[in-house]
Design a protein around this motif. Structure first.
Motif, PDB file in Angstrom:
ATOM      1  N   ILE A  44       3.313  -2.499   9.863  1.00  0.00           N
ATOM      2  CA  ILE A  44       2.159  -1.771  10.515  1.00  0.00           C
ATOM      3  C   ILE A  44       1.496  -1.382   9.054  1.00  0.00           C
ATOM      4  O   ILE A  44       1.080  -0.425   8.762  1.00  0.00           O
ATOM      5  CB  ILE A  44       1.892  -1.710  11.443  1.00  0.00           C
ATOM      6  N   ASN A  45       2.511  -0.282   8.344  1.00  0.00           N
ATOM      7  CA  ASN A  45       2.364   0.582   8.160  1.00  0.00           C
ATOM      8  C   ASN A  45       1.590  -0.119   6.291  1.00  0.00           C
ATOM      9  O   ASN A  45       1.543   0.532   5.060  1.00  0.00           O
ATOM     10  CB  ASN A  45       3.694   1.429   7.216  1.00  0.00           C
ATOM     11  N   GLN A  46       2.426  -1.657   6.151  1.00  0.00           N
ATOM     12  CA  GLN A  46       1.278  -1.864   4.719  1.00  0.00           C
ATOM     13  C   GLN A  46      -0.048  -1.734   4.406  1.00  0.00           C
ATOM     14  O   GLN A  46       0.187  -2.402   3.709  1.00  0.00           O
ATOM     15  CB  GLN A  46       2.139  -3.838   4.405  1.00  0.00           C
ATOM     16  N   TRP A  47      -0.858  -1.878   5.969  1.00  0.00           N
ATOM     17  CA  TRP A  47      -2.305  -1.579   5.540  1.00  0.00           C
ATOM     18  C   TRP A  47      -3.062  -0.557   5.580  1.00  0.00           C
ATOM     19  O   TRP A  47      -2.312   0.455   6.150  1.00  0.00           O
ATOM     20  CB  TRP A  47      -2.399  -2.634   6.726  1.00  0.00           C
ATOM     21  N   LEU A  48      -3.602  -0.175   4.872  1.00  0.00           N
ATOM     22  CA  LEU A  48      -4.413   1.029   4.703  1.00  0.00           C
ATOM     23  C   LEU A  48      -5.614   0.326   5.689  1.00  0.00           C
ATOM     24  O   LEU A  48      -6.370  -0.255   5.724  1.00  0.00           O
ATOM     25  CB  LEU A  48      -4.543   1.776   3.257  1.00  0.00           C
ATOM     26  N   VAL A  49      -5.484   1.800   6.488  1.00  0.00           N
ATOM     27  CA  VAL A  49      -6.607   1.445   7.240  1.00  0.00           C
ATOM     28  C   VAL A  49      -7.201   2.980   7.970  1.00  0.00           C
ATOM     29  O   VAL A  49      -6.274   4.233   8.137  1.00  0.00           O
ATOM     30  CB  VAL A  49      -6.017   0.621   8.761  1.00  0.00           C
ATOM     31  N   GLY A  50      -7.880   3.068   8.628  1.00  0.00           N
ATOM     32  CA  GLY A  50      -8.656   4.092   9.304  1.00  0.00           C
ATOM     33  C   GLY A  50      -9.374   5.060   8.261  1.00  0.00           C
ATOM     34  O   GLY A  50     -10.018   5.072   6.774  1.00  0.00           O
ATOM     35  N   PRO A  51      -9.605   6.648   8.615  1.00  0.00           N
ATOM     36  CA  PRO A  51      -9.994   7.243   7.423  1.00  0.00           C
ATOM     37  C   PRO A  51      -8.982   7.463   6.450  1.00  0.00           C
ATOM     38  O   PRO A  51      -8.488   7.852   6.575  1.00  0.00           O
ATOM     39  CB  PRO A  51      -9.918   8.856   8.678  1.00  0.00           C
ATOM     40  N   GLN A  52      -9.763   8.404   5.063  1.00  0.00           N
ATOM     41  CA  GLN A  52      -8.712   7.954   3.915  1.00  0.00           C
ATOM     42  C   GLN A  52      -8.675   9.543   3.446  1.00  0.00           C
ATOM     43  O   GLN A  52     -10.357  10.030   3.457  1.00  0.00           O
ATOM     44  CB  GLN A  52      -9.765   7.166   2.806  1.00  0.00           C
ATOM     45  N   PHE A  53      -7.812   9.811   2.995  1.00  0.00           N
ATOM     46  CA  PHE A  53      -7.819  11.433   2.297  1.00  0.00           C
ATOM     47  C   PHE A  53      -7.152  11.739   0.966  1.00  0.00           C
ATOM     48  O   PHE A  53      -6.122  10.907   1.084  1.00  0.00           O
ATOM     49  CB  PHE A  53      -6.844  11.915   3.937  1.00  0.00           C
ATOM     50  N   TYR A  54      -7.535  12.367   0.413  1.00  0.00           N
ATOM     51  CA  TYR A  54      -6.701  12.882  -0.769  1.00  0.00           C
ATOM     52  C   TYR A  54      -5.006  13.642  -0.231  1.00  0.00           C
ATOM     53  O   TYR A  54      -5.359  13.844   1.028  1.00  0.00           O
ATOM     54  CB  TYR A  54      -7.101  13.383  -1.640  1.00  0.00           C
ATOM     55  N   GLN A 100     -17.106   9.823   4.734  1.00  0.00           N
ATOM     56  CA  GLN A 100     -16.088   9.195   4.273  1.00  0.00           C
ATOM     57  C   GLN A 100     -15.653   8.098   4.624  1.00  0.00           C
ATOM     58  O   GLN A 100     -15.985   7.286   5.230  1.00  0.00           O
ATOM     59  CB  GLN A 100     -15.111  10.441   5.377  1.00  0.00           C
ATOM     60  N   LEU A 101     -14.611   7.647   3.232  1.00  0.00           N
ATOM     61  CA  LEU A 101     -14.284   6.744   3.712  1.00  0.00           C
ATOM     62  C   LEU A 101     -13.442   6.032   4.484  1.00  0.00           C
ATOM     63  O   LEU A 101     -12.464   6.580   5.124  1.00  0.00           O
ATOM     64  CB  LEU A 101     -13.221   6.094   1.863  1.00  0.00           C
ATOM     65  N   VAL A 102     -14.082   4.724   5.406  1.00  0.00           N
ATOM     66  CA  VAL A 102     -13.555   3.886   6.675  1.00  0.00           C
ATOM     67  C   VAL A 102     -13.088   2.901   6.338  1.00  0.00           C
ATOM     68  O   VAL A 102     -13.921   1.841   6.309  1.00  0.00           O
ATOM     69  CB  VAL A 102     -13.531   4.863   7.584  1.00  0.00           C
ATOM     70  N   GLY A 153     -20.359  -3.821   4.342  1.00  0.00           N
ATOM     71  CA  GLY A 153     -19.216  -4.241   4.370  1.00  0.00           C
ATOM     72  C   GLY A 153     -18.089  -3.203   3.198  1.00  0.00           C
ATOM     73  O   GLY A 153     -16.665  -4.094   3.013  1.00  0.00           O
ATOM     74  N   TYR A 154     -18.128  -2.301   2.785  1.00  0.00           N
ATOM     75  CA  TYR A 154     -17.669  -1.814   1.912  1.00  0.00           C
ATOM     76  C   TYR A 154     -15.860  -1.383   2.568  1.00  0.00           C
ATOM     77  O   TYR A 154     -15.265  -2.065   1.138  1.00  0.00           O
ATOM     78  CB  TYR A 154     -18.250  -0.308   1.035  1.00  0.00           C
ATOM     79  N   GLY A 155     -16.501  -1.058   3.564  1.00  0.00           N
ATOM     80  CA  GLY A 155     -14.771  -0.331   4.260  1.00  0.00           C
ATOM     81  C   GLY A 155     -13.613  -1.649   5.261  1.00  0.00           C
ATOM     82  O   GLY A 155     -13.510  -1.493   6.006  1.00  0.00           O
ATOM     83  N   GLN A 156     -14.789  -2.664   5.515  1.00  0.00           N
ATOM     84  CA  GLN A 156     -14.278  -3.224   6.078  1.00  0.00           C
ATOM     85  C   GLN A 156     -12.837  -4.637   6.113  1.00  0.00           C
ATOM     86  O   GLN A 156     -13.118  -4.599   5.004  1.00  0.00           O
ATOM     87  CB  GLN A 156     -15.522  -3.958   6.679  1.00  0.00           C
ATOM     88  N   GLY A 157     -12.688  -4.602   6.688  1.00  0.00           N
ATOM     89  CA  GLY A 157     -11.030  -5.551   6.542  1.00  0.00           C
ATOM     90  C   GLY A 157      -9.987  -4.121   5.561  1.00  0.00           C
ATOM     91  O   GLY A 157      -9.931  -3.353   4.851  1.00  0.00           O
ATOM     92  N   VAL A 158      -9.268  -4.776   6.525  1.00  0.00           N
ATOM     93  CA  VAL A 158      -7.530  -3.633   5.679  1.00  0.00           C
ATOM     94  C   VAL A 158      -7.087  -4.476   4.395  1.00  0.00           C
ATOM     95  O   VAL A 158      -7.206  -5.202   4.296  1.00  0.00           O
ATOM     96  CB  VAL A 158      -6.466  -3.699   7.170  1.00  0.00           C
ATOM     97  N   ARG A 159      -6.343  -3.245   4.061  1.00  0.00           N
ATOM     98  CA  ARG A 159      -6.507  -3.771   2.635  1.00  0.00           C
ATOM     99  C   ARG A 159      -4.506  -3.248   2.391  1.00  0.00           C
ATOM    100  O   ARG A 159      -4.192  -2.878   3.278  1.00  0.00           O
ATOM    101  CB  ARG A 159      -6.831  -2.660   1.558  1.00  0.00           C
ATOM    102  N   ASN A 160      -4.003  -4.279   1.413  1.00  0.00           N
ATOM    103  CA  ASN A 160      -2.858  -4.316   1.770  1.00  0.00           C
ATOM    104  C   ASN A 160      -1.738  -3.461   0.398  1.00  0.00           C
ATOM    105  O   ASN A 160      -2.400  -3.618  -0.569  1.00  0.00           O
ATOM    106  CB  ASN A 160      -2.093  -6.145   1.893  1.00  0.00           C
TER     107      ASN A 160
END
Length: 523
Positions: A332-342, A358-360, A374-381
């Motif tokens: 599941i760690n291959q997906w970027l999901v949730g609030p994003q931080f530096y 915040q980008l979520v 829809g900017y932050g919608q859909g997990v990213r691989n």
């Protein structure tokens, strides 16, 4: 693959990609004066020229496998989707049609795929025609038999993809054949099978001189196992026993083993993988063309990853597919999901409908075509490791990871599936062991739900597990067709009325130019 880790020979393979790109561009300028030319009759006059012809089928694959082939293998499935976000990325509705199975014979990307596959076949044929039966008064870079057999294996792979996507296609073995007619899909299957089996003896093996990135004996058996796994779809006749036999050649070869971690085959420097059997080498400077991170990550993450250019954020993953993963599954760690931080903990700020916030990244996608959000919608691989800032300079849009085509885990699960299908879909101990052995590294020991039994490993669950293991590896379309799920209704896609969309159409321009070709049903 980074160039500093390559031998001189490997460097020759990746650098020739530039020649392939130039040859594509030059084909469009037919009215220019020709001051000199090399033909198959006079070109191969030294070892370097033979080498350039030999590697061309490999290097050309770098120009098309991710830029075009990935889209046709993934976008019609329940996995990857190119959504329209805040009105951006509509691209004349191309990816909406791919998602909803409403494409036509006039789609540019279908024409690109057809043309690329037959251009790759053409490079194979040109080299084989020029070198087969010819004597040389200089030392060849490798044995002639090996080079010819590798060219025929590359031709078999290009034909495999053509048969998978288009069904019956012309089988052309020599340059210059005019207006070739369609060959039935079953006949294409038989041609590929014959080519693989005939050329295995002349191939080298992992660990032999100059093997990496080339077709080896084991790679050929892996492709053969995949051919037999899909034989019922491709030829109308199941070949489960043959699939098991070919898979055993790979599994029992002693050349490959499962990587310790699920993510190891996809690292930046993955040429040392114990699991990867056949890859397409990439390098951000010398063999560009693999820009997965650029296509998948939102532009707002540019500085987090140190990109020199803004990522596009084109490709996202459907919520139902993401939900196949349990929280305790390390994959599941291959997906970027949730609030994003530096990395230092600072907030990454969003764009468009998340401007000032915040980008979520939210697994839920409201609309396939979203004009206002829809900017932050859909997990990213991020299965393929992305270079972090400072790791080796700026993060290029092109990646250094070699793209995996065949790996041991796939062959082990192919054997498990063949065993189950022989038994009417029921799993026995051997099938369960094969799947559990692949799955084990993705869970802590004793984790709940981590081990299958003969009762819990059904065919439907095997399809789900293949999805989890092989996400974004260009296998989902083929898998869904084989499991009878390709026509099903899914998110923003109605059920297909028939099986016509299991094949792409022969491109309109192609079938118009060659009336000997037979268009696929429904187009």
């Amino acid at each position: 693959m980074r160039i500093q880790n390559l031998t001189k020979y490997k460097f020759g393979i990746v650098s020739i990609a530039a020649t392939a790109l130039l040859s594509i561009a030059s084909c469009k300028k037919l009215d220019e004066k020709v001051y000199g030319s090399d033909t198959s009759a006079n070109f191969y006059s030294n070892s370097d020229q033979v080498l350039s012809g030999y590697v061309m089928p490999y290097s050309f694959m770098q120009t098309m496998i991710y830029s075009v082939h990935f889209a046709l293998a993934e976008f019609p499935t329940d996995e990857a989707v190119a959504t329209v976000k805040n009105g951006n990325g509509y691209e004349n509705g191309t990816w909406i049609r791919f998602h909803q199975h409403t494409w036509t014979s006039r789609e540019d990307f279908i024409k690109y795929e057809w043309s690329n596959l037959f251009q790759g076949i053409g490079y194979c044929n040109a080299f084989i025609d020029a070198i087969e039966g010819k004597s040389f008064n200089f030392t060849l870079p490798l044995s002639k038999e090996r080079m010819i057999s590798e060219a025929k294996m590359m031709r078999a792979l290009y034909y495999y993809w053509a048969m998978d996507e288009f069904g019956g296609v012309p089988v052309v073995e020599h340059v210059g054949e005019k207006s070739p007619a369609t060959t039935t899909r079953a006949e294409v299957f038989s041609f590929i099978e014959k080519e693989i089996k005939a050329n295995i003896p002349n191939l080298v093996e992992k660990g032999d001189d100059k093997w990496y990135g080339h077709f080896t004996k084991t790679a050929a058996y892996a492709l053969l196992a995949k051919l037999y796994l899909n034989a019922e779809v491709f030829s109308g006749t199941a070949r489960w026993d043959d699939c098991i036999t070919a898979a055993n050649e790979v599994i029992n070869s002693g050349k490959y083993s499962l990587a310790a971690n699920w993510s190891d085959p996809f690292l930046i420097d993955n040429e040392g993988s114990t699991e990867n059997i056949f890859v397409v080498p990439f390098d951000q400077n010398y063999a560009p063309g693999f820009n997965g991170a650029q296509q998948q990550l939102p532009g707002a993450l540019k500085d987090k990853y140190g990109f020199t250019d803004y990522p596009w954020g084109k490709i996202v993953t459907q919520e139902s597919f993401f939900n196949l993963y349990n929280a305790n599954d390390k994959r599941i760690n291959q997906w970027l999901v949730g609030p994003q931080f530096y990395d230092n903990g600072d907030i990454v700020w969003g764009w468009y409908d998340q401007d000032g916030q915040q980008l979520v990244i939210d697994p839920k996608i409201d609309k396939l075509n979203n004009p206002t959000g829809g900017y932050g919608q859909g997990v990213r691989n991020v299965k393929y490791q992305v270079i972090q800032p400072g790791a080796s300079g700026p993060t290029s849009s092109n990646m250094n990871n070699d793209l995996v085509v065949l790996r041991l885990a796939d062959i082990m699960m192919a054997k498990a599936e063949a065993i189950m299908r022989k038994a009417g879909g029921a799993a026995n101990g051997e099938a369960v062991t094969l799947v559990n052995n692949v799955r084990a590294r993705s869970f802590d020991s004793g984790a709940a739900g981590s081990v299958y039994t003969t009762a819990t490993l059904t065919l439907n669950e095997l399809l789900n597990e293949r999805g989890r293991e092989f996400a974004y590896e260009m296998k989902r379309r083929e898998d869904m067709i084989r499991f009878g799920k390709f026509e099903d209704a899914s998110w923003e896609k109605p059920a297909d009325a028939n099986k016509n969309k299991e094949l792409y159409p022969i491109p309109f321009d192609i079938v118009t130019a060659n009336p000997a070709l037979k268009q696929n049903p429904g187009y």
